[in-house]
Design a protein around this motif. Sequence first.
Motif, PDB file in Angstrom:
ATOM      1  N   GLU A  61       1.055  -1.429  -0.255  1.00  0.00           N
ATOM      2  CA  GLU A  61       0.212   0.217   0.309  1.00  0.00           C
ATOM      3  C   GLU A  61       0.880   1.248  -0.238  1.00  0.00           C
ATOM      4  O   GLU A  61       0.249   2.068   0.579  1.00  0.00           O
ATOM      5  N   GLY A  62       2.130   1.642   0.060  1.00  0.00           N
ATOM      6  CA  GLY A  62       3.288   2.423   0.113  1.00  0.00           C
ATOM      7  C   GLY A  62       3.318   2.879   0.906  1.00  0.00           C
ATOM      8  O   GLY A  62       4.225   3.664   1.262  1.00  0.00           O
ATOM      9  N   VAL A  63       3.541   1.617   1.996  1.00  0.00           N
ATOM     10  CA  VAL A  63       3.816   2.179   3.378  1.00  0.00           C
ATOM     11  C   VAL A  63       5.706   1.779   3.619  1.00  0.00           C
ATOM     12  O   VAL A  63       4.694   0.372   4.223  1.00  0.00           O
ATOM     13  N   PRO A  64       6.139   2.117   4.455  1.00  0.00           N
ATOM     14  CA  PRO A  64       6.743   1.438   4.752  1.00  0.00           C
ATOM     15  C   PRO A  64       7.151   0.601   6.088  1.00  0.00           C
ATOM     16  O   PRO A  64       7.222   1.318   7.465  1.00  0.00           O
ATOM     17  N   THR A  65       7.107  -0.578   5.889  1.00  0.00           N
ATOM     18  CA  THR A  65       6.941  -0.726   7.677  1.00  0.00           C
ATOM     19  C   THR A  65       8.176  -1.458   7.736  1.00  0.00           C
ATOM     20  O   THR A  65       8.195  -2.690   7.084  1.00  0.00           O
ATOM     21  N   PHE A  66       8.215  -2.114   9.377  1.00  0.00           N
ATOM     22  CA  PHE A  66       9.566  -2.837   9.383  1.00  0.00           C
ATOM     23  C   PHE A  66       8.570  -3.847  11.080  1.00  0.00           C
ATOM     24  O   PHE A  66       7.660  -3.057  11.798  1.00  0.00           O
ATOM     25  N   VAL A  67       9.109  -4.505  11.144  1.00  0.00           N
ATOM     26  CA  VAL A  67       8.469  -5.572  12.117  1.00  0.00           C
ATOM     27  C   VAL A  67       9.992  -5.628  13.397  1.00  0.00           C
ATOM     28  O   VAL A  67      11.194  -5.839  12.984  1.00  0.00           O
ATOM     29  N   ALA A  68       9.352  -5.372  14.046  1.00  0.00           N
ATOM     30  CA  ALA A  68      11.196  -5.671  14.799  1.00  0.00           C
ATOM     31  C   ALA A  68      11.260  -6.705  15.953  1.00  0.00           C
ATOM     32  O   ALA A  68       9.444  -7.513  15.626  1.00  0.00           O
ATOM     33  N   PRO A  69      11.857  -6.994  16.739  1.00  0.00           N
ATOM     34  CA  PRO A  69      11.702  -8.550  17.402  1.00  0.00           C
ATOM     35  C   PRO A  69      10.466  -8.879  18.049  1.00  0.00           C
ATOM     36  O   PRO A  69      10.225  -8.142  18.913  1.00  0.00           O
ATOM     37  N   PRO A  70      10.291  -9.543  18.340  1.00  0.00           N
ATOM     38  CA  PRO A  70       9.093  -9.974  19.655  1.00  0.00           C
ATOM     39  C   PRO A  70       9.717  -9.887  20.834  1.00  0.00           C
ATOM     40  O   PRO A  70      10.433 -10.444  21.291  1.00  0.00           O
ATOM     41  N   ILE A  71       8.548  -9.421  21.937  1.00  0.00           N
ATOM     42  CA  ILE A  71       8.451  -9.448  22.648  1.00  0.00           C
ATOM     43  C   ILE A  71       8.337 -11.539  23.241  1.00  0.00           C
ATOM     44  O   ILE A  71       6.749 -11.544  23.395  1.00  0.00           O
ATOM     45  N   PRO A  72       8.657 -12.325  23.453  1.00  0.00           N
ATOM     46  CA  PRO A  72       8.323 -13.469  23.978  1.00  0.00           C
ATOM     47  C   PRO A  72       8.212 -13.470  24.897  1.00  0.00           C
ATOM     48  O   PRO A  72       7.047 -14.893  24.705  1.00  0.00           O
ATOM     49  N   PHE A  73       8.744 -13.064  26.054  1.00  0.00           N
ATOM     50  CA  PHE A  73       7.422 -13.276  27.314  1.00  0.00           C
ATOM     51  C   PHE A  73       6.506 -12.822  27.396  1.00  0.00           C
ATOM     52  O   PHE A  73       6.212 -10.964  27.452  1.00  0.00           O
ATOM     53  N   GLY A  74       5.405 -13.574  28.666  1.00  0.00           N
ATOM     54  CA  GLY A  74       4.692 -13.130  28.385  1.00  0.00           C
ATOM     55  C   GLY A  74       4.218 -12.397  30.254  1.00  0.00           C
ATOM     56  O   GLY A  74       4.771 -12.601  30.573  1.00  0.00           O
ATOM     57  N   GLY A  75       3.295 -10.726  29.719  1.00  0.00           N
ATOM     58  CA  GLY A  75       3.231 -11.189  31.043  1.00  0.00           C
ATOM     59  C   GLY A  75       2.074 -12.089  32.376  1.00  0.00           C
ATOM     60  O   GLY A  75       2.071 -12.241  32.081  1.00  0.00           O
ATOM     61  N   SER A  76       3.693 -11.924  33.646  1.00  0.00           N
ATOM     62  CA  SER A  76       2.360 -13.062  35.081  1.00  0.00           C
ATOM     63  C   SER A  76       1.041 -13.274  34.815  1.00  0.00           C
ATOM     64  O   SER A  76       0.249 -12.191  35.394  1.00  0.00           O
ATOM     65  N   ASP A  77       0.667 -14.373  34.776  1.00  0.00           N
ATOM     66  CA  ASP A  77      -0.772 -14.897  34.758  1.00  0.00           C
ATOM     67  C   ASP A  77      -1.161 -16.027  35.616  1.00  0.00           C
ATOM     68  O   ASP A  77       0.242 -16.620  36.639  1.00  0.00           O
ATOM     69  N   TYR A  78      -2.007 -16.943  35.081  1.00  0.00           N
ATOM     70  CA  TYR A  78      -2.634 -17.801  35.824  1.00  0.00           C
ATOM     71  C   TYR A  78      -2.076 -18.852  34.863  1.00  0.00           C
ATOM     72  O   TYR A  78      -1.781 -19.747  35.592  1.00  0.00           O
ATOM     73  N   PHE A  79      -0.554 -18.228  33.971  1.00  0.00           N
ATOM     74  CA  PHE A  79      -0.118 -20.168  33.583  1.00  0.00           C
ATOM     75  C   PHE A  79       1.304 -20.054  34.164  1.00  0.00           C
ATOM     76  O   PHE A  79       1.816 -20.609  33.797  1.00  0.00           O
ATOM     77  N   GLY A  80       1.275 -19.611  35.322  1.00  0.00           N
ATOM     78  CA  GLY A  80       2.741 -19.638  36.110  1.00  0.00           C
ATOM     79  C   GLY A  80       3.246 -21.331  36.015  1.00  0.00           C
ATOM     80  O   GLY A  80       3.904 -21.803  36.284  1.00  0.00           O
ATOM     81  N   SER A  81       2.219 -22.022  36.320  1.00  0.00           N
ATOM     82  CA  SER A  81       1.518 -23.744  36.328  1.00  0.00           C
ATOM     83  C   SER A  81       2.776 -24.402  34.951  1.00  0.00           C
ATOM     84  O   SER A  81       2.548 -25.564  35.327  1.00  0.00           O
ATOM     85  N   SER A  82       2.564 -23.646  34.570  1.00  0.00           N
ATOM     86  CA  SER A  82       3.007 -24.259  32.411  1.00  0.00           C
ATOM     87  C   SER A  82       3.861 -24.605  32.839  1.00  0.00           C
ATOM     88  O   SER A  82       5.344 -24.228  32.626  1.00  0.00           O
ATOM     89  N   HIS A  83       4.750 -26.126  32.289  1.00  0.00           N
ATOM     90  CA  HIS A  83       5.754 -26.962  32.797  1.00  0.00           C
ATOM     91  C   HIS A  83       6.827 -26.170  31.650  1.00  0.00           C
ATOM     92  O   HIS A  83       6.069 -25.970  29.995  1.00  0.00           O
ATOM     93  N   GLY A  84       7.857 -25.273  31.957  1.00  0.00           N
ATOM     94  CA  GLY A  84       9.134 -25.093  31.145  1.00  0.00           C
ATOM     95  C   GLY A  84       7.982 -23.677  30.501  1.00  0.00           C
ATOM     96  O   GLY A  84       8.886 -22.701  29.671  1.00  0.00           O
ATOM     97  N   GLY A  85       7.335 -22.978  30.502  1.00  0.00           N
ATOM     98  CA  GLY A  85       7.245 -21.939  30.270  1.00  0.00           C
ATOM     99  C   GLY A  85       7.694 -20.599  31.375  1.00  0.00           C
ATOM    100  O   GLY A  85       8.830 -21.247  32.489  1.00  0.00           O
ATOM    101  N   ILE A  86       7.646 -19.642  30.675  1.00  0.00           N
ATOM    102  CA  ILE A  86       8.899 -18.565  31.140  1.00  0.00           C
ATOM    103  C   ILE A  86       7.457 -17.250  31.231  1.00  0.00           C
ATOM    104  O   ILE A  86       6.707 -16.354  29.564  1.00  0.00           O
ATOM    105  N   ALA A  87       7.239 -16.699  32.746  1.00  0.00           N
ATOM    106  CA  ALA A  87       6.352 -15.524  32.019  1.00  0.00           C
ATOM    107  C   ALA A  87       7.533 -14.434  32.697  1.00  0.00           C
ATOM    108  O   ALA A  87       8.061 -14.439  33.421  1.00  0.00           O
TER     109      ALA A  87
END
Length: 269
Positions: A61-87
Motif C-alpha cells: 500500500e506504499g507504507v514503509p513498514t518494519f517488524v521489531a524483534p518480538p517480546i517472547p515472554f508474556g506478563g505473568s498470570d495464571y499460566f505460571g504453572s505451565s511446565h517449561g513456561g517463562i513469564a
Amino acid sequence: MTDKLKMAELTSEEARQYLNKDAVILLPMGSLEDQGTHAPMGDYLGAECVALDIARAARAEGVPTFVAPPIPFGGSDYFGSSHGGIAISQPTLTALIDDMLASLARHGLTKILIINGHGGNVTAINEVTQKYRKSHGMLVFSMYLWQISYELLKEILGPQAAAASSGHGGDPLTSIGLHYYPDILRMDLKQAPPKGQKFMGMDVAGFAAIKYDGARITGPIEALETAPHGTWGGDPVHCSAETGKALSERLTKIGAGFIRDHVAKGFPG
C-alpha cells in the motif's frame, strides 16, 4: 526500499536510511506457556508471522513498514504453572515495553502498532501507551490478534462451528499454527477440553474462575488446576490450516488497512 522486513536484519546504514519519520514499526508480543499438548508453547511465533504478513501488505500500500524483534515472554498470570513456561512480572513487562518505545521515539520512530498475542500483556500495554500519549503525544494502538480472531471465526466458520473450535488450545492459535508452521505442531498429541472440571469441589468456569449460583467468580487459581492439558472451550480436533489461512488473510487486511488509513498518517486531527 529494502526487501528486508525485520529490523534485526537491517545493517546500521540501512537503519539510518530506511527507519525515518515515515516508517511504521510493528511490535509483536506473545508468551511462552501451555497452548495445549499439541501446540508449540510460544504463541509469539504466530504473532510475528502475522506481523510480517501485515508488513508485506502495508508495503504494497506504499507504507514503509518494519517488524521489531518480538517480546517472547508474556506478563505473568495464571499460566505460571505451565511446565517449561517463562513469564515476567507485570512491572518488568511494563518497563520493557516502555524502554522499547523510548528507544524508538528517541530516533523519531513514533508510528508504532503493537501486534499482541497474549491476554496477560494487555494491562502493561495499556499502561505504557497511556503514558506515551500524555508524555510524547504518541498514539500507539494494539491489535490483540486472538481476541479479534474470535469474532472473525464466526464469519469464517459460522457461529456454531466457531463455538466448537474457539478456545485456549483450539482456535485461533492452532489453526494459525497449522497454516504458518505445521511441522512443529503435534496434532497426534491433542487433547479435548475437560468436562465437569472441579476446583476444591467448585465448578470451574474458565481460567482462574469458578461458578457459584450462576455467577462467575475469579480467584488465584492456576491454569493447571482448571485445564490440565492446556485446552479450554474449543477442541483442537476442529482446527485446520485452511481456517488458519483464512484467518491470517483477514488479520493481515485489517492490520494493513489500519496502518494505511491511520498509523502512517500519524493520526492527524
